[in-house]
Design a protein around this motif. Sequence first.
Motif, PDB file in Angstrom:
ATOM      1  N   ARG A   2       0.827  -1.212   0.000  1.00  0.00           N
ATOM      2  CA  ARG A   2       0.000   0.000   0.000  1.00  0.00           C
ATOM      3  C   ARG A   2       0.844   1.238   0.000  1.00  0.00           C
ATOM      4  NH1 ARG A   2      -5.094  -2.645   2.260  1.00  0.00           N
ATOM      5  NH2 ARG A   2      -4.629  -4.429   0.990  1.00  0.00           N
ATOM      6  N   ALA A   3       0.465   2.190  -0.783  1.00  0.00           N
ATOM      7  CA  ALA A   3       1.210   3.455  -0.792  1.00  0.00           C
ATOM      8  C   ALA A   3       0.325   4.562  -1.302  1.00  0.00           C
ATOM      9  CB  ALA A   3       2.452   3.339  -1.662  1.00  0.00           C
ATOM     10  N   LEU A   5       0.559   8.179  -2.815  1.00  0.00           N
ATOM     11  CA  LEU A   5       1.614   9.009  -3.363  1.00  0.00           C
ATOM     12  C   LEU A   5       1.109  10.318  -3.928  1.00  0.00           C
ATOM     13  CD1 LEU A   5       3.449   6.168  -5.192  1.00  0.00           C
ATOM     14  CD2 LEU A   5       4.309   7.394  -3.234  1.00  0.00           C
ATOM     15  N   ALA A  48      10.864   8.970  -2.350  1.00  0.00           N
ATOM     16  CA  ALA A  48       9.718   8.688  -1.478  1.00  0.00           C
ATOM     17  C   ALA A  48       9.167   7.298  -1.736  1.00  0.00           C
ATOM     18  CB  ALA A  48       8.621   9.730  -1.720  1.00  0.00           C
ATOM     19  N   VAL A  49       9.072   6.939  -3.003  1.00  0.00           N
ATOM     20  CA  VAL A  49       8.555   5.607  -3.347  1.00  0.00           C
ATOM     21  C   VAL A  49       9.453   4.529  -2.768  1.00  0.00           C
ATOM     22  CG1 VAL A  49       8.078   4.016  -5.238  1.00  0.00           C
ATOM     23  CG2 VAL A  49       7.421   6.420  -5.434  1.00  0.00           C
ATOM     24  N   GLU A  51      11.505   4.710  -0.306  1.00  0.00           N
ATOM     25  CA  GLU A  51      11.422   4.655   1.148  1.00  0.00           C
ATOM     26  C   GLU A  51      10.171   3.920   1.595  1.00  0.00           C
ATOM     27  OE1 GLU A  51      11.746   8.664   2.753  1.00  0.00           O
ATOM     28  OE2 GLU A  51      13.536   8.888   1.466  1.00  0.00           O
ATOM     29  N   THR A  52       9.050   4.234   0.941  1.00  0.00           N
ATOM     30  CA  THR A  52       7.796   3.566   1.301  1.00  0.00           C
ATOM     31  C   THR A  52       7.916   2.064   1.082  1.00  0.00           C
ATOM     32  OG1 THR A  52       6.713   5.522   0.390  1.00  0.00           O
ATOM     33  CG2 THR A  52       5.303   3.668   0.998  1.00  0.00           C
ATOM     34  N   ALA A  53       8.523   1.712  -0.039  1.00  0.00           N
ATOM     35  CA  ALA A  53       8.680   0.277  -0.329  1.00  0.00           C
ATOM     36  C   ALA A  53       9.516  -0.378   0.767  1.00  0.00           C
ATOM     37  CB  ALA A  53       9.328   0.100  -1.692  1.00  0.00           C
ATOM     38  N   ARG A  55       9.768   0.428   3.762  1.00  0.00           N
ATOM     39  CA  ARG A  55       9.042   0.323   5.027  1.00  0.00           C
ATOM     40  C   ARG A  55       8.172  -0.915   5.065  1.00  0.00           C
ATOM     41  NH1 ARG A  55       8.091   5.916   5.066  1.00  0.00           N
ATOM     42  NH2 ARG A  55       6.017   5.623   4.164  1.00  0.00           N
ATOM     43  N   HIS A  56       7.638  -1.303   3.909  1.00  0.00           N
ATOM     44  CA  HIS A  56       6.686  -2.415   3.884  1.00  0.00           C
ATOM     45  C   HIS A  56       7.304  -3.753   3.569  1.00  0.00           C
ATOM     46  CE1 HIS A  56       3.861   0.918   3.720  1.00  0.00           C
ATOM     47  NE2 HIS A  56       2.937   0.067   4.135  1.00  0.00           N
TER      48      HIS A  56
END
Lengths: 375, 561
Positions: A2-3, A5, A48-49, A51-53, A55-56
């Motif tokens: 989930r993200a 953006l 940002a993408v 980093e989000t990836a 995190r999950h």
Amino acid sequence: MRAALDLNKKQKRSVGGCQRRRPSMCTITSVFFGGGTPSLAPPSTIAAVLETAARHAHLPGDAEVTLEVNPTPAGASSLGDFKVAGVNRFSVGVQSLHDEDLRVLGRDHSSQDALRTVAEAQRLCPGRVSVDVIFGRPGQTAGLWETELEELLSVCDDHVSLYQLTLERGTYLFKQVQAGLLGVPEENTMAQMYDSARRILGKRGFLQYEVSNFARNGAVSSHNMNYWKAGQYLGVGPGAHGRFTPREEGRVLREARTQTLEPDVWIKEVQRWGHGTRRRIPLEHLELLEEVLLMGLRLAEGVSHEHWRQFSPDADLQKVLGTSIEVQELQDRGLLVLDDRGLRCSWEGLALLDSLLPPLLLQLQEHGGQKGARG
Amino acid sequence: MSRFPVENIRNFSIIAHVDHGKSTLADRLLEMTGAIAKTERNKQVLDKLQVERERGITVKAQTASLFYMYNGQTYLLNLIDTPGHVDFSYEVSRSISACQGVLLIVDANQGIQAQTVANFYLAFEAQLTIIPVLNKIDLKNADPERVASQIEKVFDIPKEDCIRISAKLGTNVDQVLEEIVKRIPPPVARGDEPFKALVFDSTFDHYRGVVTNIALFGGQVSKGDKIMSAHAGKVYEVNEVGILRPEEQPTDRLYGGQVGYLIAGMKEVKEAQIGDTLFHQKHPVEALPGFKPAKAMVFAGMYPVDQSEYSSLRSAVDRLTLNDSSVTVQRDSSHALGAGWRLGFLGLLHMEVFNQRLEQEYNASVIMTVPTVPYKAVFSSAKLIKGHRGVQKNMVYIDDQRVMMKYLFPLNEVIVDFYDHLKSLSSGYASFDYEDAGYQPADLVKMDILLNGKPVEELAMIVHRDKAYSSGKALCERLKDCIPRQLFEIAVQAAIGSKVMARETIKAYRKNVLAKCYGGDITRKMKLLKKQAEGKKKMRRIGNIEVPKDAFISVLKRKDK
């Protein structure tokens, strides 16, 4: 995955290769920023993408992170920032070294821009730059093509993607050709160009590992390999495609997923529901095998027995395809090879893959049908 | 309906060239004798089929009995409506043999046309009284004087005999009725004779079986009688008899000289063939002369578009032929198109009407292959000698505006487009009739179609030697467009014996692979691939060449449709 953006432009992100380590943790082996022109997005978005990836899921430092680059003057200057943001591989859309042709193709860069971009990319990520080229352009002859290719090969890095020009409906080029204002080379010439390109690249040390992809020094695109090996991948962004088994939901079948196509609608859906998945279609066993064949045969190495076993543990390639007379004929013609390594196209066969696939598919269906009848 | 004195019966037909007003006149006669009420909607009451209404032609002959008061007496006038087209001349001849006279209608503007002549001869040979009727005198261009002279010259009938009418407006139609009574003799039939009747038509009714239209030449018949037909040889029990008004009106008994209908438990129209003779089982009679089993002149292969539709097409054909015993049906099969039939028709119109009825009444869609005419092969190598062009036989000037020419044509030259071409070349003025002149020797050859050297039987055809090259070339070109490229070159050839007349080449693929196939492309590619695989299943292998069914269809089917 989930993200949510913040997007200015249409971008597709494909996240590939998940392996189960811990129940809710998988490893991402590659990330690909593609779709439209991802290099138009600010590097901060890319960061940002990633980093989000991270995190999950587990995103190791050596995961391949590719960015498609349009070699405009502006594009070249931000390459460094992208590298800082986490990109470690560039795919540059050179297309042609002839400015005339670039205009006909509707590109907004010159060949000089392209060469500069390639050079810069190589400086930043040596050995990890890919170049896209299109052949079969209006007015191109086999001779011109060979010269251009040689020129390109003297300045490019270790990976080349070679595509025959396809006319897409609605494009300027399409309309011009339709109206008879522009002509494209004859079929025979196209075939010849492809053939000679393969040979020239081979002589220069590039291994053709897929229909359109060549690499030396082992610089294959690991992200794309995942596609051809029917691995798992998630598509994120408007219109993105994914294929994976949602084990978190306790499912067993691999699903084909598509994201909503229109960017604004996609954004709204993500903001509202947390995801932009429009369709999820579970793939039946037979469909999965069909995809394994279709994609696997695009690779020069084809579909090995071990690879096939992962998807079809009960029936090996020989069992499935051995009884087909047509498949035998294709082998006799020297187009297909089925031996102790696996199933693959020969050099000639690879160029004719789309003619070989229908009989293979039919045989696969027949075999599946028989099994069904017996079982 | 009591016994009617035979002297007060008149059996007659109306014969004419297409569109000269036969059906309109029949309408008027029915109205005037009270058989139908006089309204607008009665326009061509007797033409019942949709295809008949659409084309403005009569396909099935219909019959009606009319009562007419004249000079204080009631007369029974039996009208037999006949098909107006050249294809149905046999039907016309049988209807005529049930009559003692005919009304020969001629358009007062167009004058004598081909069918006028053909029908005249039928009546003349049957020795019937012929009453010439000039119709459409209401039209501006009508020239009854000229046409009456024409009639006198060609048919040798005095001008004064012509009745000038307008069937549309009803002008002088009463005079027609009078003349029918005055000029046409009553039938010759004696009540004490054994029952003998001519079948001049039959229809199939789902509830009651075959309904035959009969003309009694003698004796009587009623419900319960046991009868036999001369040519079918079977015995039946009569369920019902009656007259046609034009609807069926049952009666106890039919008498000699009368015309009506009879139902006797027959299951198929083939059991009651047109021209057959009926009689009482215990009193056999000599069969009436002139019976001919229908002879097919034009043949066509008919196949369902898809084999899965075979059985519904078969039912449709069965039901349609229930009412049309002149269509010959033979099962046939083609490697290319699957199971189907070889149908024989009396002519091109007959075939077209049949096809149209299949589509309209039974919703069937079919592939009709080029009609062939019967050939007699003399040698097994199938070489026949045949004249290509028509040979002029004679020429007669009808009047200062018209000439009648007789030619001898090979039938297959005539059968496909000749009529249309003639019409367009002559702006519609020329008219045309033909009769079978027997087999003539001809210069025909068998042309083979070869794919990479292998002959394709279904596509072999018989052509005239002079046309071999052009048809061969055309065929090769058509095939080239229909057969998809394969992994090897395909040579398409047309040959006669070992001599190649024409050739086309389908080049092999040298490159056929999708350039880009990444994650987002798979779904689309799979769909395309599956479609190709499906299409492949439907192809036919000739040698190792895959040929789609469409290729056969485009080559075999009629070019003009």
